[in-house]
Structure formats: structure tokens, C-alpha cells
Design a protein around this motif. Structure first.
Motif, mmCIF file in Angstrom:
data_model
loop_
_atom_site.group_PDB
_atom_site.id
_atom_site.type_symbol
_atom_site.label_atom_id
_atom_site.label_comp_id
_atom_site.label_asym_id
_atom_site.label_seq_id
_atom_site.Cartn_x
_atom_site.Cartn_y
_atom_site.Cartn_z
ATOM 1 N N SER A 156 0.844 -1.179 0.000
ATOM 2 C CA SER A 156 0.000 0.000 0.000
ATOM 3 C C SER A 156 0.887 1.239 0.000
ATOM 4 C CB SER A 156 -0.917 -0.010 1.226
ATOM 5 O OG SER A 156 -1.792 1.101 1.164
ATOM 6 N N CYS A 157 1.101 1.811 -1.190
ATOM 7 C CA CYS A 157 1.900 3.035 -1.312
ATOM 8 C C CYS A 157 1.199 4.130 -0.502
ATOM 9 C CB CYS A 157 2.013 3.440 -2.784
ATOM 10 S SG CYS A 157 2.809 5.046 -3.031
ATOM 11 N N PRO A 158 1.965 4.892 0.304
ATOM 12 C CA PRO A 158 1.323 5.948 1.100
ATOM 13 C C PRO A 158 0.581 6.980 0.245
ATOM 14 C CG PRO A 158 3.550 5.563 1.876
ATOM 15 C CD PRO A 158 3.382 4.770 0.590
ATOM 16 N N TRP A 159 0.911 7.089 -1.044
ATOM 17 C CA TRP A 159 0.279 8.110 -1.886
ATOM 18 C C TRP A 159 -0.683 7.522 -2.910
ATOM 19 C CZ3 TRP A 159 5.333 7.908 -0.450
ATOM 20 C CH2 TRP A 159 5.723 8.904 0.460
ATOM 21 N N CYS A 160 -0.441 6.296 -3.382
ATOM 22 C CA CYS A 160 -1.241 5.713 -4.466
ATOM 23 C C CYS A 160 -2.212 4.639 -3.996
ATOM 24 C CB CYS A 160 -0.326 5.091 -5.518
ATOM 25 S SG CYS A 160 0.886 6.224 -6.188
ATOM 26 N N GLY A 161 -2.001 4.095 -2.823
ATOM 27 C CA GLY A 161 -2.851 3.010 -2.360
ATOM 28 C C GLY A 161 -2.256 1.659 -2.711
ATOM 29 N N GLU A 162 -3.064 0.620 -2.601
ATOM 30 C CA GLU A 162 -2.583 -0.747 -2.752
ATOM 31 C C GLU A 162 -2.294 -1.094 -4.206
ATOM 32 O OE1 GLU A 162 -3.963 -3.435 0.167
ATOM 33 O OE2 GLU A 162 -4.337 -4.963 -1.352
ATOM 34 N N ARG A 163 -1.091 -1.656 -4.421
ATOM 35 C CA ARG A 163 -0.656 -2.062 -5.761
ATOM 36 C C ARG A 163 0.132 -3.363 -5.641
ATOM 37 N NH1 ARG A 163 -3.293 2.050 -6.453
ATOM 38 N NH2 ARG A 163 -2.905 3.703 -7.934
ATOM 39 N N TRP A 222 11.621 1.438 0.205
ATOM 40 C CA TRP A 222 11.067 1.032 -1.086
ATOM 41 C C TRP A 222 10.800 2.275 -1.920
ATOM 42 C CZ3 TRP A 222 9.351 -3.957 -2.766
ATOM 43 C CH2 TRP A 222 9.569 -4.988 -1.845
ATOM 44 N N VAL A 223 10.744 2.092 -3.222
ATOM 45 C CA VAL A 223 10.350 3.177 -4.123
ATOM 46 C C VAL A 223 9.274 2.632 -5.059
ATOM 47 C CG1 VAL A 223 12.216 2.670 -5.769
ATOM 48 C CG2 VAL A 223 11.172 4.949 -5.731
ATOM 49 N N HIS A 224 8.252 3.463 -5.307
ATOM 50 C CA HIS A 224 7.160 3.070 -6.209
ATOM 51 C C HIS A 224 7.608 3.407 -7.630
ATOM 52 C CE1 HIS A 224 2.534 3.017 -6.946
ATOM 53 N NE2 HIS A 224 3.192 2.074 -7.605
ATOM 54 N N ILE A 225 8.476 2.546 -8.170
ATOM 55 C CA ILE A 225 9.189 2.827 -9.409
ATOM 56 C C ILE A 225 8.247 2.896 -10.616
ATOM 57 C CG2 ILE A 225 9.792 0.426 -9.973
ATOM 58 C CD1 ILE A 225 12.296 3.256 -10.088
ATOM 59 N N HIS A 226 7.180 2.108 -10.634
ATOM 60 C CA HIS A 226 6.237 2.126 -11.755
ATOM 61 C C HIS A 226 4.943 2.824 -11.363
ATOM 62 C CE1 HIS A 226 8.826 -0.323 -14.193
ATOM 63 N NE2 HIS A 226 8.925 -1.209 -13.218
ATOM 64 N N GLY A 227 5.045 3.794 -10.489
ATOM 65 C CA GLY A 227 3.880 4.566 -10.047
ATOM 66 C C GLY A 227 4.290 6.007 -9.817
ATOM 67 N N CYS A 228 4.138 6.453 -8.597
ATOM 68 C CA CYS A 228 4.428 7.857 -8.273
ATOM 69 C C CYS A 228 5.924 8.146 -8.158
ATOM 70 C CB CYS A 228 3.715 8.237 -6.984
ATOM 71 S SG CYS A 228 4.298 7.327 -5.524
ATOM 72 N N LEU A 255 8.692 0.751 4.601
ATOM 73 C CA LEU A 255 7.719 -0.325 4.719
ATOM 74 C C LEU A 255 8.119 -1.244 5.859
ATOM 75 C CD1 LEU A 255 5.268 -1.836 3.396
ATOM 76 C CD2 LEU A 255 6.965 -3.173 2.149
ATOM 77 N N ALA A 256 7.199 -1.469 6.782
ATOM 78 C CA ALA A 256 7.397 -2.484 7.819
ATOM 79 C C ALA A 256 6.791 -3.766 7.278
ATOM 80 C CB ALA A 256 6.718 -2.061 9.115
ATOM 81 N N THR A 295 4.187 -10.614 4.640
ATOM 82 C CA THR A 295 3.051 -9.689 4.633
ATOM 83 C C THR A 295 3.538 -8.293 5.003
ATOM 84 O OG1 THR A 295 2.545 -10.241 6.939
ATOM 85 C CG2 THR A 295 1.340 -11.439 5.238
ATOM 86 N N THR A 296 2.897 -7.310 4.424
ATOM 87 C CA THR A 296 3.248 -5.932 4.756
ATOM 88 C C THR A 296 2.433 -5.504 5.962
ATOM 89 O OG1 THR A 296 1.600 -5.045 3.254
ATOM 90 C CG2 THR A 296 3.802 -5.397 2.367
ATOM 91 N N LEU A 297 3.091 -4.783 6.881
ATOM 92 C CA LEU A 297 2.425 -4.335 8.099
ATOM 93 C C LEU A 297 2.021 -2.877 8.001
ATOM 94 C CD1 LEU A 297 4.836 -6.101 10.585
ATOM 95 C CD2 LEU A 297 2.571 -6.864 9.853
ATOM 96 N N LYS A 298 2.920 -2.051 7.486
ATOM 97 C CA LYS A 298 2.586 -0.637 7.328
ATOM 98 C C LYS A 298 3.590 0.027 6.397
ATOM 99 C CE LYS A 298 1.713 3.697 9.528
ATOM 100 N NZ LYS A 298 0.736 4.300 10.302
ATOM 101 N N ALA A 299 3.078 0.809 5.449
ATOM 102 C CA ALA A 299 3.915 1.672 4.613
ATOM 103 C C ALA A 299 3.741 3.086 5.137
ATOM 104 C CB ALA A 299 3.480 1.576 3.158
ATOM 105 N N TYR A 300 4.850 3.831 5.217
ATOM 106 C CA TYR A 300 4.779 5.183 5.756
ATOM 107 C C TYR A 300 5.828 6.050 5.087
ATOM 108 C CZ TYR A 300 8.394 3.083 8.707
ATOM 109 O OH TYR A 300 9.503 2.410 9.151
#
Ligand code: ZN
Length: 128
Positions: free
Chosen positions: A5-12, A57-63, A69-70, A77-82
Motif C-alpha cells: 500500500s503506497c502511502p500516496w497511491c494506495g494498494e498495488r 522502497w520506491v514506487h518505481i512504476h507509479g508515483c 515499509l514495515a 506480509t506488509t504491516l505498514k507503509a509510511y
């Protein structure tokens, strides 16, 4: 494969992102004062826990924005992106040491006062 879940784009899908190693690594205040062993520890030694791990992490194919990311490495499993400028969430005993997160330091993201999240990560990594 898992979802992030990208903090800016949502789940991908994970395939849209690129991992960039352990998060919350601070450049030493005075690198010239370190011994070779201390410098090698800063440059090369990283945690590899079974359980909660804090990663960059970087959202390379998004924003194309950087974030932390925890993630639970045991269950993948991902716990939290911040955001890069945010303090890490607290999970059990595997949290980043408080000194690495809260100490006043030019590269400390907790003292971050502006600019992009990528700037914060580059400063955290000692690249700016
Ligand atoms: Zn994004």
C-alpha cells in the motif's frame, strides 16, 4: 508476490515497487572518526530478521516516491507503509533503535523539515 500500500497511491502489486534495503540507517555524525571496523559495519552490515523488518522502497512504476515499509519476513506480509519523513511504527522487539530514529542529526528523518521524501532518504543514507 504480495501487495504494497503506497502511502500516496494506495494498494498495488509488489512488481510496481523496488526494494532498496534496510530503512532507518543513519550516516555517522563524524565518519572520519570511525575505525575501519565501525565504517565497515555502517556500510555493509544489515539486519536480516525473521519477523518485522523495516525497509526502504520506491514506487518505481507509479508515483516514483520513496517510503518505508514495515514487513513481516516470515509471512511475507506488509504491516505498514509510511512516508520517509515519518517515525516508524512500533512492532514488538524488532523496532529500529530509538537513537537511530530520534537523535538530532542533519540526516535524521525525524528532524526532516521539508523537501521531498526522496531528499529525506538520500540525506538519511548520507548521499546529500
Ligand atoms: Zn505511489
Amino acid at each position: 508476490m504480495f501487495q504494497i500500500s503506497c502511502p500516496w497511491c494506495g494498494e498495488r502489486e509488489q512488481s510496481e515497487f523496488k526494494a532498496a534495503g534496510e530503512g532507518h540507517i543513519r550516516r555517522p555524525d563524524d565518519p572520519a572518526a570511525l575505525t575501519d571496523a565501525e565504517w565497515a559495519d555502517y556500510v555493509f552490515m544489515r539486519k536480516n530478521p525473521r519477523g518485522v523488518h523495516f525497509e526502504r522502497w520506491v514506487h518505481i512504476h507509479g508515483c516514483r516516491r520513496w517510503f518505508h515499509l514495515a514487513r513481516d519476513t516470515a509471512s511475507d506480509t506488509t504491516l505498514k507503509a509510511y512516508g520517509a519523513a515519518e517515525a516508524p511504527p512500533q512492532f514488538g522487539d524488532n523496532n529500529p533503535p530509538a537513537a537511530e530514529v530520534t537523535a538530532a542529526h542533519p540526516g535524521d528523518i525525524s528532524a526532516y523539515d521539508g523537501g521531498s521524501d526522496e531528499d529525506a532518504l538520500l540525506r538519511e543514507g548520507g548521499l546529500r
